[in-house]
Design an enzyme around this catalytic site. Structure first.
Site, mmCIF file in Angstrom:
data_model
loop_
_atom_site.group_PDB
_atom_site.id
_atom_site.type_symbol
_atom_site.label_atom_id
_atom_site.label_comp_id
_atom_site.label_asym_id
_atom_site.label_seq_id
_atom_site.Cartn_x
_atom_site.Cartn_y
_atom_site.Cartn_z
ATOM 1 N N HIS A 1 -0.920 10.323 -2.387
ATOM 2 C CA HIS A 1 -2.209 9.872 -1.887
ATOM 3 C C HIS A 1 -3.293 10.917 -2.074
ATOM 4 O O HIS A 1 -4.461 10.594 -2.294
ATOM 5 C CB HIS A 1 -2.101 9.513 -0.398
ATOM 6 C CG HIS A 1 -3.387 9.036 0.189
ATOM 7 N ND1 HIS A 1 -4.052 9.717 1.174
ATOM 8 C CD2 HIS A 1 -4.135 7.943 -0.095
ATOM 9 C CE1 HIS A 1 -5.162 9.064 1.486
ATOM 10 N NE2 HIS A 1 -5.234 8.000 0.728
ATOM 11 N N HIS B 1 0.838 -1.198 0.000
ATOM 12 C CA HIS B 1 0.000 0.000 0.000
ATOM 13 C C HIS B 1 0.873 1.248 0.000
ATOM 14 O O HIS B 1 1.515 1.562 0.996
ATOM 15 C CB HIS B 1 -0.878 -0.056 1.258
ATOM 16 C CG HIS B 1 -1.808 1.084 1.440
ATOM 17 N ND1 HIS B 1 -1.730 1.933 2.519
ATOM 18 C CD2 HIS B 1 -2.846 1.511 0.690
ATOM 19 C CE1 HIS B 1 -2.690 2.837 2.441
ATOM 20 N NE2 HIS B 1 -3.383 2.602 1.325
ATOM 21 N N ASP C 1 -1.080 5.718 -5.908
ATOM 22 C CA ASP C 1 -2.221 6.611 -6.101
ATOM 23 C C ASP C 1 -1.797 7.681 -7.099
ATOM 24 O O ASP C 1 -0.670 8.174 -7.043
ATOM 25 C CB ASP C 1 -2.595 7.318 -4.797
ATOM 26 C CG ASP C 1 -2.946 6.352 -3.679
ATOM 27 O OD1 ASP C 1 -3.824 5.503 -3.896
ATOM 28 O OD2 ASP C 1 -2.338 6.451 -2.591
ATOM 29 N N GLU D 1 0.819 -0.462 -4.895
ATOM 30 C CA GLU D 1 -0.317 0.416 -5.189
ATOM 31 C C GLU D 1 0.093 1.888 -5.207
ATOM 32 O O GLU D 1 0.269 2.500 -4.159
ATOM 33 C CB GLU D 1 -1.419 0.213 -4.142
ATOM 34 C CG GLU D 1 -2.656 1.048 -4.391
ATOM 35 C CD GLU D 1 -3.027 1.945 -3.217
ATOM 36 O OE1 GLU D 1 -4.183 2.389 -3.181
ATOM 37 O OE2 GLU D 1 -2.154 2.217 -2.355
#
Length: 334
Positions: free
Chosen positions: A50, A8, A37, A35
């Site tokens: 993020h 993450h 963003d 991941e």
């Protein structure tokens, strides 16, 4: 099949989120995927943050040349003050250095503040290729589109920018490509244009998606509406999976008891289910798994992680890749 462990934002339990060091560490620890963003710059570069507000994750406040860029905006219904990626060019953002967002909870990660620049999506995709060339291990990428309706409203449609990036870098049909968002409309547009990926709809604990609110106002269907049987049937015709707050998978929580056996109901409709975010610190654990009063200390993360894996979930997002892999191994041998 074992649940995927997805790094993450890289491995932000150990390094500042979305930094090259964070991604490299997640891959070295054995993450099945990472991941990033994505948000956009003024000149249309997809940067990995993020949020589009970067005051909390970079040293922008220490740059006198950018003091006049601080402003207040309304993003998805919330008023936010700070510095925003869309007010900078990519060249300007490369002069900033990243820092730990929750330094009080993660002082070890904060020790790396100021050592690395921001990344764009192309940087992360190249890190994945570099890892595969070096190790022979192909890790997937889960690209999360942030604030799609907002960015479209200011002339920076993230779906167009992402399609261009993926096709230009050869990732538009790559094995292990997942695209996710809290807004269905942008996923539908990308799928309609033939970007070959698995599409996953993110589901919050409360509220309604920003695209629906813009379209329907106070009548907008909520995230909770999506998790009933009728809602899951509708989603199954549009996306490949859902990604939910972990509270939805814990039956003794208000959210979990409210939706019943969510994983089983989603699987009956051929929907993959991911959960976010597995974190070991007391501050993020459910009360029954906290130990002591130190918010940054690790509680009974093994117990909570195991409860989530035991639901049959297909993947989890974790800040500490190694801990999630350890919990998965315990569950797989149980």
């Amino acid at each position: 099949m074992s649940a995927l462990v997805i790094g993450h934002r890289g491995a932000p339990g150990y390094r500042p989120e979305h930094s090259a060091a964070s991604y490299r560490l997640a891959l070295e620890l054995g993450a099945d995927a990472v991941e990033p963003d994505i948000v956009a710059t003024r000149d249309g570069v997809l940067v990995v943050r993020h949020e589009n507000e970067i005051g909390g994750t970079t040293d922008v406040a220490q740059h006198p040349e950018f003091v006049d860029r601080r402003t207040t905006k309304t993003i998805d219904g919330s008023e936010i003050s700070g510095w925003f990626t869309e007010d900078f060019t990519w060249e300007e953002l490369q002069t900033l250095r990243v820092r730990e967002r929750i330094a009080k909870l993660r002082p070890g990660s904060a020790e790396y503040d100021g050592t690395e620049r921001m990344l764009c999506l192309a940087d992360v995709l190249e890190l994945l290729r570099e890892h595969e060339r070096t190790t022979g291990h192909h890790a997937g990428v889960v690209v999360e589109i942030k604030h799609a309706t907002y960015f479209e409203s200011i002339g920076l449609p993230l779906d167009d920018l992402l399609e261009h990036e993926l096709r230009g870098t050869g990732w538009a049909a790559a094995t292990g490509l997942v695209i996710e968002c809290f807004e269905l409309s942008v996923l539908e547009r990308l799928r309609g244009r033939g970007v070959d990926a698995r599409y996953v709809y993110l589901i919050e604990k409360s509220g309604a998606p920003a695209d629906r609110v813009v379209r329907d106002g106070t009548a907008a269907a909520t995230y909770a509406d999506d998790l009933g049987d009728a809602g899951l049937e509708t989603l199954a015709a549009v996306v490949d999976g859902i990604s939910v707050d972990k509270a939805y998978l814990l039956p003794w929580t208000t959210l979990g008891s409210g939706v019943g056996d969510l994983v089983a109901r989603a699987h009956r409709r051929d929907l993959t289910v991911y959960a976010w975010t597995l974190r070991p610190e007391n501050a993020f654990l459910n009360a029954r798994h906290r130990r002591g009063d130190d918010a940054g200390a690790f509680g009974d993360w093994q117990g909570e992680f195991d409860e989530i894996f035991s639901t049959g979930v297909d993947g989890v997002f974790a800040d500490h890749t190694d801990l999630a892999l350890r919990a998965r191994a315990v569950r797989d041998t149980a």
